[in-house]
Design a protein around this motif. Structure first.
Motif, PDB file in Angstrom:
ATOM      1  N   ARG A 167       0.830  -1.201   0.000  1.00 23.88           N
ATOM      2  CA  ARG A 167       0.000   0.000   0.000  1.00 23.88           C
ATOM      3  C   ARG A 167       0.865   1.251   0.000  1.00 23.88           C
ATOM      4  O   ARG A 167       1.935   1.279   0.592  1.00 23.88           O
ATOM      5  N   VAL A 168       0.365   2.286  -0.652  1.00 21.84           N
ATOM      6  CA  VAL A 168       0.953   3.612  -0.558  1.00 21.84           C
ATOM      7  C   VAL A 168      -0.090   4.461   0.143  1.00 21.84           C
ATOM      8  O   VAL A 168      -1.215   4.588  -0.324  1.00 21.84           O
ATOM      9  N   ASP A 174       4.441  11.658  12.983  1.00 25.71           N
ATOM     10  CA  ASP A 174       4.654  11.017  14.286  1.00 25.71           C
ATOM     11  C   ASP A 174       4.658   9.487  14.181  1.00 25.71           C
ATOM     12  O   ASP A 174       5.166   8.809  15.060  1.00 25.71           O
ATOM     13  N   GLU A 175       4.092   8.945  13.100  1.00 23.99           N
ATOM     14  CA  GLU A 175       4.047   7.499  12.893  1.00 23.99           C
ATOM     15  C   GLU A 175       5.116   7.014  11.912  1.00 23.99           C
ATOM     16  O   GLU A 175       5.266   5.820  11.696  1.00 23.99           O
ATOM     17  N   PHE A 176       5.861   7.943  11.315  1.00 22.65           N
ATOM     18  CA  PHE A 176       6.854   7.582  10.305  1.00 22.65           C
ATOM     19  C   PHE A 176       8.023   6.822  10.930  1.00 22.65           C
ATOM     20  O   PHE A 176       8.640   7.271  11.878  1.00 22.65           O
ATOM     21  N   PHE A 181      11.270   1.639   5.228  1.00 25.61           N
ATOM     22  CA  PHE A 181      11.548   1.991   3.846  1.00 25.61           C
ATOM     23  C   PHE A 181      12.985   1.759   3.409  1.00 25.61           C
ATOM     24  O   PHE A 181      13.300   1.862   2.239  1.00 25.61           O
ATOM     25  N   ILE A 182      13.881   1.500   4.360  1.00 27.13           N
ATOM     26  CA  ILE A 182      15.290   1.328   3.981  1.00 27.13           C
ATOM     27  C   ILE A 182      15.717  -0.109   4.171  1.00 27.13           C
ATOM     28  O   ILE A 182      15.065  -0.901   4.786  1.00 27.13           O
TER      29      ILE A 182
END
Length: 182
Positions: A167-168, A174-176, A181-182
Motif C-alpha cells: 500500500r501507498v 509522528d508514525e513515520f 523503507f530502507i
C-alpha cells in the motif's frame, strides 16, 4: 440492565474487491485475505464490550458452505443474500437503520459511500460510538467526513493480514518509521 453491544457490519465483497483491485491489482489468494477472527477480536478489545458480527454476502443458488461454516466457527452470523441489484448494500442499509432504535454501537467494514446516510444518522446519536473499518486511502470521502465517526485501518489497527500489503498511504510524521523503507 443488558450489556451494550457492538454490531460489526461486514461488507465482505467490498473489502475483497478493494483488496484485489485497488491494493493487489489482482484477485487475492486465500492467504492474502483478512483474518476475519482478528476483526472480531479488535472490535471487542477496542470498545470493551460484546460484539455481534454480521457478515453479509451475495450468493447464487448454492451456499459457500465451507466459508459459511468458517464464519460461524469464528463467531460471525453469516447473512447469505440472493436477489437483484446491490443486495448486500441494501441489507446493510436496512440493518443500520434498524440499529438506530437500539442502544448499540456500530462498526461498518466497507469503503462504500452508499452507507453515508445510515452512518450519519447513527453517528448523530452522541451516546453511540460509530466507526468505519477499511483502508483509509480507498475510503469514500463522504464516509470519512462524518462528524464523530472513528476510523480503524484493517491492516495497521486491526492487524487482519498475515503479511504486509503493498500500500501507498499518507503517513503522519509522528508514525513515520524510516526502517520500513530502507
Amino acid at each position: 440492565m443488558t450489556e451494550r453491544t457492538t454490531y460489526l457490519l461486514v461488507d465482505g465483497e467490498n473489502i475483497d474487491a478493494t483488496l484485489g483491485v485497488s491494493v493487489l491489482g489482482r484477485r487475492p489468494q486465500s492467504e492474502e485475505r483478512p483474518r476475519w477472527n482478528k476483526l472480531l477480536h479488535h472490535a471487542e478489545m477496542t470498545w470493551h464490550q460484546p460484539v455481534t458480527g454480521l457478515f453479509f454476502l451475495a450468493v447464487d443458488d448454492s451456499l459457500p458452505s465451507s466459508f459459511v461454516q468458517a464464519l460461524i466457527a469464528m463467531g460471525y452470523k453469516p447473512i447469505p443474500l440472493r436477489g437483484e441489484g446491490k443486495i448486500v448494500d441494501i441489507a446493510i442499509q436496512r440493518t443500520a437503520e434498524a440499529l438506530e432504535s437500539r442502544p448499540a454501537d456500530v462498526m461498518l467494514v466497507s469503503h462504500d459511500k452508499d452507507f453515508v446516510p445510515q452512518m450519519e444518522d447513527l453517528a448523530s446519536d452522541l451516546d453511540r460510538r460509530t466507526a468505519i473499518v477499511g483502508f483509509r486511502e480507498f475510503m469514500a470521502a463522504d464516509l470519512q467526513d462524518i462528524p464523530g465517526i472513528e476510523f480503524h485501518d484493517l491492516e495497521y489497527d486491526v492487524a487482519a493480514f498475515t503479511s504486509r500489503l503493498p500500500r501507498v498511504r499518507i503517513i503522519d510524521i509522528d508514525e513515520f518509521d524510516p526502517l520500513e523503507f530502507i
